[in-house]
Scaffold this motif. Structure first.
Motif, PDB file in Angstrom:
ATOM      1  N   UNK A 521     -25.022  -3.649 -21.709  1.00 44.83           N
ATOM      2  CA  UNK A 521     -26.023  -4.577 -21.941  1.00 44.83           C
ATOM      3  C   UNK A 521     -25.572  -5.843 -21.179  1.00 44.83           C
ATOM      4  N   UNK A 522     -25.667  -5.696 -20.010  1.00 43.66           N
ATOM      5  CA  UNK A 522     -25.454  -6.943 -19.047  1.00 43.66           C
ATOM      6  C   UNK A 522     -26.853  -7.593 -19.132  1.00 43.66           C
ATOM      7  N   UNK A 523     -26.890  -9.011 -19.208  1.00 46.13           N
ATOM      8  CA  UNK A 523     -28.125  -9.919 -18.922  1.00 46.13           C
ATOM      9  C   UNK A 523     -28.139 -10.575 -17.448  1.00 46.13           C
ATOM     10  N   UNK A 524     -28.918  -9.966 -16.815  1.00 40.71           N
ATOM     11  CA  UNK A 524     -29.163 -10.391 -15.389  1.00 40.71           C
ATOM     12  C   UNK A 524     -29.115 -12.119 -15.207  1.00 40.71           C
ATOM     13  N   UNK A 525     -28.197 -12.567 -14.643  1.00 41.72           N
ATOM     14  CA  UNK A 525     -28.349 -13.937 -14.047  1.00 41.72           C
ATOM     15  C   UNK A 525     -27.753 -14.097 -12.601  1.00 41.72           C
ATOM     16  N   UNK A 526     -27.999 -15.555 -12.100  1.00 38.67           N
ATOM     17  CA  UNK A 526     -27.815 -15.848 -10.657  1.00 38.67           C
ATOM     18  C   UNK A 526     -26.931 -16.951 -10.608  1.00 38.67           C
ATOM     19  N   UNK A 527     -26.169 -17.033  -9.787  1.00 41.46           N
ATOM     20  CA  UNK A 527     -25.344 -18.327  -9.459  1.00 41.46           C
ATOM     21  C   UNK A 527     -26.436 -19.476  -8.980  1.00 41.46           C
ATOM     22  N   UNK A 529     -26.211 -20.507  -5.817  1.00 44.64           N
ATOM     23  CA  UNK A 529     -26.366 -20.353  -4.747  1.00 44.64           C
ATOM     24  C   UNK A 529     -27.388 -18.766  -4.613  1.00 44.64           C
ATOM     25  N   UNK A 530     -27.668 -18.182  -5.774  1.00 46.39           N
ATOM     26  CA  UNK A 530     -28.827 -17.031  -5.833  1.00 46.39           C
ATOM     27  C   UNK A 530     -28.012 -15.675  -5.731  1.00 46.39           C
ATOM     28  N   UNK A 531     -26.511 -15.603  -5.894  1.00 43.55           N
ATOM     29  CA  UNK A 531     -26.044 -14.533  -6.021  1.00 43.55           C
ATOM     30  C   UNK A 531     -26.133 -13.877  -7.824  1.00 43.55           C
ATOM     31  N   UNK A 532     -26.327 -12.496  -7.640  1.00 40.12           N
ATOM     32  CA  UNK A 532     -26.855 -11.969  -8.918  1.00 40.12           C
ATOM     33  C   UNK A 532     -25.407 -11.472  -9.488  1.00 40.12           C
ATOM     34  N   UNK A 533     -25.162 -11.539 -10.833  1.00 36.72           N
ATOM     35  CA  UNK A 533     -24.366 -11.054 -11.624  1.00 36.72           C
ATOM     36  C   UNK A 533     -25.057 -10.599 -13.019  1.00 36.72           C
ATOM     37  N   UNK A 534     -24.052  -9.988 -13.808  1.00 35.90           N
ATOM     38  CA  UNK A 534     -24.832  -9.715 -15.385  1.00 35.90           C
ATOM     39  C   UNK A 534     -23.769 -10.403 -16.199  1.00 35.90           C
ATOM     40  N   UNK A 535     -24.412 -11.090 -17.390  1.00 33.59           N
ATOM     41  CA  UNK A 535     -23.753 -11.916 -17.986  1.00 33.59           C
ATOM     42  C   UNK A 535     -23.488 -11.159 -19.606  1.00 33.59           C
ATOM     43  N   UNK A 536     -22.305 -11.603 -20.105  1.00 36.41           N
ATOM     44  CA  UNK A 536     -22.097 -10.958 -21.493  1.00 36.41           C
ATOM     45  C   UNK A 536     -21.629 -11.767 -22.409  1.00 36.41           C
ATOM     46  N   UNK A 537     -20.952 -11.387 -23.530  1.00 38.75           N
ATOM     47  CA  UNK A 537     -20.915 -12.253 -24.764  1.00 38.75           C
ATOM     48  C   UNK A 537     -19.974 -13.453 -24.301  1.00 38.75           C
ATOM     49  N   UNK A 854     -16.651  -0.180  -6.908  1.00 36.18           N
ATOM     50  CA  UNK A 854     -17.559  -0.063  -8.127  1.00 36.18           C
ATOM     51  C   UNK A 854     -17.611  -1.245  -8.739  1.00 36.18           C
ATOM     52  N   UNK A 855     -18.972  -1.898  -8.775  1.00 37.76           N
ATOM     53  CA  UNK A 855     -19.166  -3.369  -9.389  1.00 37.76           C
ATOM     54  C   UNK A 855     -18.921  -3.165 -10.611  1.00 37.76           C
ATOM     55  N   UNK A 856     -17.875  -3.075 -11.374  1.00 35.62           N
ATOM     56  CA  UNK A 856     -18.168  -3.044 -12.923  1.00 35.62           C
ATOM     57  C   UNK A 856     -18.267  -4.598 -13.409  1.00 35.62           C
ATOM     58  N   UNK A 857     -19.150  -4.653 -14.180  1.00 36.25           N
ATOM     59  CA  UNK A 857     -19.764  -6.152 -14.613  1.00 36.25           C
ATOM     60  C   UNK A 857     -18.518  -6.894 -14.837  1.00 36.25           C
ATOM     61  N   UNK A 908     -19.541 -12.014  -8.924  1.00 34.63           N
ATOM     62  CA  UNK A 908     -19.782 -13.214  -8.159  1.00 34.63           C
ATOM     63  C   UNK A 908     -18.284 -13.881  -7.752  1.00 34.63           C
ATOM     64  N   UNK A 909     -17.322 -13.703  -8.855  1.00 36.96           N
ATOM     65  CA  UNK A 909     -15.970 -14.369  -8.347  1.00 36.96           C
ATOM     66  C   UNK A 909     -15.305 -13.747  -7.302  1.00 36.96           C
TER      67      UNK A 909
END
Length: 957
Positions: A521-527, A529-537, A854-857, A908-909
Motif C-alpha cells: 500500500x505505497x502512495x506514489x510520491x516524487x522528490x 527533483x522529480x524522482x518517484x518513490x512510494x510513501x508509507x506510514x 529488486x526495488x523494495x519500497x 530514492x535514497x
C-alpha cells in the motif's frame, strides 16, 4: 452553574447505525433507468466541525469558491488533508462511541438533471462506499446518514427529487464516526465518497430483490435452480432451456456445466416482471462440509489464496475497473485460486470478475475492532449490546448484496474483532438467510459459531500437528482447517511457502490458506527533483503510525510483481512434475475438479544453458487429482553440465490464462559439470614498490588485499557477514536485526594477523571482529594463480560463543562501475534465498547490474542469484571479469554497498556510486516470515560455524 456544550450530531455517536436507509438488497443490473452521479463535484474540507459551513446543503448555497474533486475519490489523495496509516491502534482515543473534536469534514455538492418522465415514479439514491459516515441532502431535504464505509446504503429519493429540473445533492462526510470503531483494518485511513453514487428509477411492480439458488449434484450432473423474486416473476435462460418459466418453481436441469474456480462456467439468466428485467450470470455449484472437509461439487478443494485489499497508489481506495481486471488476471497467471476480501466486501465488480475468471472467495464483513486489544478488549463492540444493530446490519448488507455470486463460498464475520455475542448473532442470521454457505471467522478460537477452523501465521510445525489430528480441542479437530493469513509477504520474503504447500498436500483437513497480502500500500510520491518513490506510514507527518508495515504485498504499489509472486506461482502450480530417478517423470494433476485436457508438456535438454535437444512428452489427460509416470526420451550427453527441463503449458486461452501459460516446471541434471581446475603454477613475486604479484594479480602487503587483476582495479575480496536487514529481520517479537546490531555485525573491523608465502600460494590470516566484544571470525585466505586467473579458497572459523546466526557468509569485492552488464550460468531468472527458491531454474541468464536489483519500497537485501557456476561482469567494450565458483557461489552485484542499502529508507535514497559491489557468498540467513509469523526453518538458519568459500577470478579483455 450553567453548563454549555457544543453539540455533536447524534448520528456520529449512535453506535454505527445508519439513519433512513432502505432495506439491503442484491447488487443486480436491471433495465431500470439509472443516472450515474460520478464525475466532478464541488468540495470543501474543514479541519473540524466548528469551521464547516452551515446550510451548505441548500440548493442555492454559493459553492463557486470551493475546490473541484472527482467522485469517487479518497480526498487525501487529491491534496485535501493527508493519509494516515495505523495497523492496530486507532488514530483517535479509544472512547467509544465518541470522537475527538479534531474530526475533519468533507462537504460535497453536485448539480445534475433528471428526465421529466421520471415524474411520479419512485427513485432510489445509492452510495456504494462512503468513508466513514455521510449525511445526505437532496434539494435541501435530508435523506439520511450512511454508516459502514465499504457497504452500500440506499435512500428513498422520491419526495425530494425534481424531475425535469436541476437537482442538488449535498453530502457531508465525516472522517471519523462511531462506525470507525468497527473499521480498524490495517490500512490507510482515507475518507471520501470512494465508490459510485447512482440514482435509479424503481418501477412499480419491478424487481425489488432477487436471490438465485443454483446447486449442483455431482453424482447425477444435475443442476438445481430456484429463484426468490417478486410474485409472478418469470425466468429466461435459453442455454438452460428456460423460456418465460415461473421463478418461484424449482427447476432441475440435467447436464449443466458446474461452476468452479478451475472451470468457471456461467449461464445468462433474466428475471422479469411486467415492468423490469434483472440480468444475472449464474454458476451451478454446491458448497458443503463433509466428514470434516470443505468441498465444492463433492470434491475437497485446496485454497491457494491471497488476501486482497482495495488500494491504488494514486487514487487510494478507488481502483479503476481496468486495474481490477488486470490484477485478477495477474493472480490467475500466478495460480492464485482463492481471495479473502480482507477485511471488508470489495467493490461489486470484484465479485463479478471472480465469477467470470474463477476464484474461491471468502467474503468478509466490514468489521474489525483490533484497536481494542490495546486496552485489553475493554468495551469491545463485538460483545456490547449497544453495537448489536450495527454489527448485524453490516452482515445483512454484505450477504444481501453478494448472495448471487457463485464465487462466494464462505461468509466471514470480519477480522480481529475479539469474540462476543454480536458475532454469534451475525453467524446465526447469515445461516438462516443463506444456509448454503459456511461461516468463517478466525477470532472464534473455540469454533462455537463458525464452520471452519481458521488461524493466522501458525508455523509449519503447528500446521502439521493440526493435520495429524493432534489438536486437543475436539470441536477444532472435526472442522476443516485453513490459514486465513500466513506467509507475511513483507519486503524480501516470505520464505517457507513450499513447506506450507507440502503440508496442505499431505493432510486433507489442512485445506490451504491466504498469503498476507496481495499489494504493497505505497502512495506514489516524487522528490523535489522529480524522482518517484512510494510513501508509507510516517511520511505524511502522522503523530501515530506503523511505518512500512503497510508495505507487505506480493506486488509493488504499481502492481509490478515482486519476486515473491514468482515464488508463489511455482509453489501454487497446478501441475506437479517430479523426476523419479529411474528415467521417468511423475506428473500430478493438482486441480480439484478439472482434468489436464489442453495441457502440453515440452522438454528441452541444454548444455551450460545452450539448447541441444527438445521435444514434447506424451502425457494422458489426467483426471482431477490423478497422477501418472511417463518415460523420458533418450538424451544426448554433451561434455558440459547438462540439464533436462519439462514445462507444462496451456494450449489455448482460458479464463484469465492465455495460451502458453506455465502450469508447472521441473528440472533434473543429466550431466554434472566437470570440475573446474583451480588456478595454480604462478609464483608470488615482490615488486620494487613493495607490492606482491601473483600471476595477473597485485596485492598490497599491509592488509593483504587484492588491488588489481590485470588492468582491472579490484578492491577486496574481504569477509562480509552483513546484509541490509530485510523486514523479517527487523520486525517481530524478537528481531534479529536488534541482536545483530547489538553484537556489532554491521560494523566489523579487520586486522591482518599474518601474510605469508606457502609454496605457490599467498596466504593471509585476518581477524574480523566488531568493536565492544571479543567474538570474532578468523579468515584464512589461500591465493593461487596461473598466467590468466586468480583462485581463492577462504576458510572462516568463528571464535567465541556465538548466540545469533550470521546475516550472510561470504566475501565482498568491488570493480569499476563500467562493468554494468552481467551474464551468469546458474539459478535464475530472479532472486532466490535458502527458503525461497521454488521459482529458480538452472540456465544461462543476462541482465544489467541495475536490473538485478529488486526495488523494495523499504530498501533491504535483495537481488541474490543462487547456485551460480560462473558469472561475467562486462563493460560496453566487452571487457570484464569472469567469476567461477568451485563449485558454485551465491552472487549479487549492485552500485551501492550493503551499508548504504541499510541506511536507505526509500528507493530514492540509493544513489549509484562509481563502483559495482559484488557479493560472493556460501549462504545467507533464510527469509522466513518473522515480521508477522514464523522465522526460517532450522535448516535455513545460518548458524555461526566454520565454512569454506572457493572461487576464481579472470580478467577478460
Amino acid at each position: 452553574m450553567t453548563t454549555l456544550m457544543a453539540g455533536t450530531p447524534a448520528y456520529l455517536t449512535d453506535f454505527g447505525r445508519c439513519v433512513g436507509a432502505l432495506p439491503p438488497r442484491a447488487a443486480v443490473r436491471t433495465d431500470a433507468p439509472t443516472l450515474e452521479l460520478t464525475g466532478t463535484w464541488r468540495f470543501l474540507l474543514s479541519p473540524d466541525p466548528t469551521r464547516a459551513p452551515d446550510g451548505f446543503w441548500a440548493p442555492d448555497f454559493d459553492d463557486a469558491h470551493w475546490a473541484q474533486l472527482p467522485v469517487p475519490s479518497s480526498w487525501p489523495m487529491h491534496g485535501h488533508g493527508a493519509p494516515a496509516y495505523t495497523n492496530i491502534r486507532y488514530p483517535f482515543p479509544v472512547d467509544p462511541p465518541y470522537l475527538p473534536a479534531e474530526n475533519p469534514i468533507g462537504d460535497h455538492r453536485v448539480t445534475f438533471g433528471v428526465p421529466a418522465q421520471w415524474a411520479g415514479q419512485r427513485a432510489v439514491l445509492r452510495f456504494d462506499g462512503v468513508d466513514s459516515c455521510g449525511r445526505v441532502w437532496l434539494n435541501g431535504v435530508e435523506l439520511g446518514v450512511t454508516q459502514g464505509s465499504r457497504l452500500p446504503v440506499e435512500f428513498d429519493a422520491t419526495a425530494a427529487l425534481r424531475p425535469g429540473e436541476h437537482n442538488v445533492l449535498a453530502v457531508r462526510v465525516h472522517q471519523w464516526s462511531a462506525g470507525s470503531y468497527l473499521e480498524d483494518q490495517d490500512m490507510w485511513w482515507l475518507p471520501g465518497i470512494f465508490r459510485p453514487v447512482t440514482l435509479q428509477l424503481r418501477p412499480a411492480g419491478g424487481i425489488a430483490d432477487v436471490f438465485v439458488h443454483a446447486g449442483f449434484d455431482h453424482r447425477t450432473g444435475t443442476g438445481t435452480l430456484r429463484v426468490q423474486a417478486p410474485p409472478g416473476a418469470r425466468l429466461t435462460a435459453p442455454e438452460l432451456g428456460l423460456r418465460d418459466a415461473p421463478a418461484d418453481s424449482p427447476h432441475a436441469i440435467p447436464g449443466v456445466r458446474p461452476w468452479s474456480a478451475e472451470s468457471p462456467a456461467l449461464y445468462d439468466l433474466a428475471v422479469s416482471t411486467a415492468t423490469e428485467t434483472a440480468r444475472l450470470r449464474v454458476g451451478f455449484r454446491t458448497v458443503a462440509i463433509v466428514d470434516g472437509l470443505l468441498t465444492v461439487n463433492g470434491r475437497r478443494i485446496q485454497l491457494r489464496g491471497v488476501n486482497r485489499h482495495e488500494f491504488h497508489p494514486d487514487l487510494g481506495r478507488v481502483v479503476p475497473a481496468e486495474v481490477v481486471r488486470a490484477e485478477l488476471e495477474l493472480m490467475k497467471r500466478h495460480h492464485v485460486n482463492a481471495i479473502r476480501t480482507s477485511h471488508y466486501p470489495p467493490h461489486p465488480q470484484v465479485l463479478e470478475l471472480a465469477d467470470e475468471l474463477g476464484f474461491w472467495l471468502i467474503d468478509e464483513c466490514d468489521l474489525e475492532t483490533h484497536g481494542f486489544s490495546e486496552v485489553g478488549w475493554r468495551g469491545n463492540p463485538a460483545d456490547d449490546p449497544r453495537w448489536r444493530d450495527a454489527c448485524l446490519d453490516r452482515m445483512r448488507r454484505m450477504v444481501e448484496r453478494d448472495k448471487n455470486h457463485p464465487c462466494v463460498i464462505l461468509w466471514s464475520l470480519g477480522n480481529e474483532a475479539g469474540t462476543g455475542a454480536n458475532l454469534a448473532a451475525m453467524a446465526d442470521w447469515a445461516r438462516s438467510r443463506d444456509p448454503g454457505r459456511p461461516i468463517h471467522y478466525e477470532g472464534d478460537g473455540d469454533c462455537r459459531y463458525v464452520d471452519v477452523y481458521s488461524r493466522m501465521y501458525a508455523s509449519p510445525e503447528e500446521v502439521e500437528a493440526i493435520g495429524r489430528g493432534e489438536n486437543p480441542d475436539q470441536a477444532r479437530r472435526a472442522l476443516p482447517f485453513i490459514l486465513c493469513e500466513y506467509a507475511h509477504a513483507m519486503g524480501n520474503g516470505p520464505g517457507r511457502l513450499a513447506e506450507y504447500e507440502r503440508l496442505f498436500d499431505t493432510y486433507p483437513r489442512c485445506q490451504g490458506g491466504f498469503v498476507w497480502e496481495w499489494i504493497d500500500h505505497g502512495i506514489r510520491r516524487r522528490t523535489a527533483d522529480g524522482r518517484e518513490y512510494f510513501a508509507y506510514g510516517g511520511d505524511f507527518g502522522e503523530s501515530l503510525h506503523d511505518g512500512n508495515f503497510v508495505i507487505d504485498g506480493l506486488v509493488f504499489p504499481d502492481r509490478t510483481p515482486s519476486p515473491a509472486l514468482a515464488e508463489l506461482a511455482a509453489v501454487y502450480a497446478p501441475v506437479r512434475l517430479e523426476f523419479t530417478g529411474d528415467g521417468r517423470l511423475r506428473v500430478s494433476n493438482r486441480y480439484a475438479l478439472r482434468d489436464l485436457a489442453g495441457v502440453r508438456f515440452d522438454w528441452q535438454c541444454a548444455a551450460e544453458g545452450e539448447p541441444v535437444a527438445h521435444g514434447v512428452l506424451a502425457v494422458p489427460e489426467l483426471a482431477a487429482g490423478a497422477a501418472t509416470t511417463v518415460p523420458l526420451p533418450p538424451l544426448p550427453e554433451p561434455p558440459a553440465e547438462t540439464w533436462f527441463t519439462v514445462t507444462a503449458t496451456t494450449v489455448a486461452d482460458g479464463p484469465g490464462l492465455p495460451a502458453g501459460s506455465v502450469l508447472g516446471l521441473a528440472q533434473t541434471q543429466v550431466r554434472p559439470a566437470p570440475p573446474a581446475p583451480r588456478p595454480a603454477g604462478a609464483r608470488v613475486r615482490r615488486e620494487a614498490d613493495g607490492l606482491l604479484r601473483l600471476g595477473p594479480a597485485v596485492f598490497e602487503p599491509r592488509y593483504g588485499r587484492l588491488v588489481r587483476l590485470g588492468e582491472l582495479e579490484v578492491a577486496g575480496p574481504r569477509l562480509d557477514v552483513w546484509r541490509a536487514p530485510i523486514d523479517n529481520d527487523r520486525l517481530g517479537p524478537d528481531p534479529l536485526e536488534r541482536r545483530w546490531r547489538a553484537l556489532g555485525l554491521d560494523r566489523m573491523t579487520h586486522r591482518l594477523r599474518e601474510l605469508a608465502i606457502d609454496g605457490d600460494e599467498l596466504v593471509s590470516v585476518t581477524r574480523v571482529a566488531p568493536a565492544g566484544g571479543d567474538l570474532a571470525l578468523l579468515v584464512t585466505c589461500r591465493w593461487s594463480a596461473d598466467a590468466d586467473s586468480l583462485g581463492l579458497t577462504a576458510t572462516v572459523v568463528p571464535l567465541g560463543e556465538w548466540s545469533v546466526p550470521l546475516p550472510r557468509a561470504g566475501m565482498r569485492l568491488s570493480v569499476p562501475g563500467r562493468l554494468g552488464e552481467v551474464e551468469w550460468f546458474g539459478g535464475g531468472p530472479g532472486e532466490a534465498y535458502a527458503d525461497s527458491r521454488a521459482a529458480v531454474r538452472i540456465d544461462r541468464f543476462a541482465a544489467s547490474v541495475d536490473e538485478l536489483q529488486t526495488p523494495y519500497v523499504y530498501p533491504q537485501e535483495n537481488g541474490n542469484r543462487t547456485a551460480v557456476r560462473w558469472a561475467r561482469l562486462r563493460a560496453p567494450d566487452g571487457s570484464g571479469l569472469r567469476i567461477t565458483g568451485h563449485p558454485t557461489v551465491e552472487f549479487s552485484a549492485r552500485r551501492w554497498s550493503s551499508e548504504q542499502l541499510d541506511r536507505a529508507r526509500h528507493t530514492t535514497d540509493l544513489v549509484a556510486g562509481e563502483r559495482v559491489v559484488v557479493n560472493l557468498d556460501v549462504a545467507q540467513q533464510g527469509l522466513g516470515s518473522a515480521a508477522c509469523g514464523p522465522g526460517p526453518a532450522p535448516g535455513d538458519v545460518l548458524a555461526a560455524r566454520p565454512f569454506t568459500l572457493s572461487f576464481s577470478l579472470r580478467m577478460e579483455p
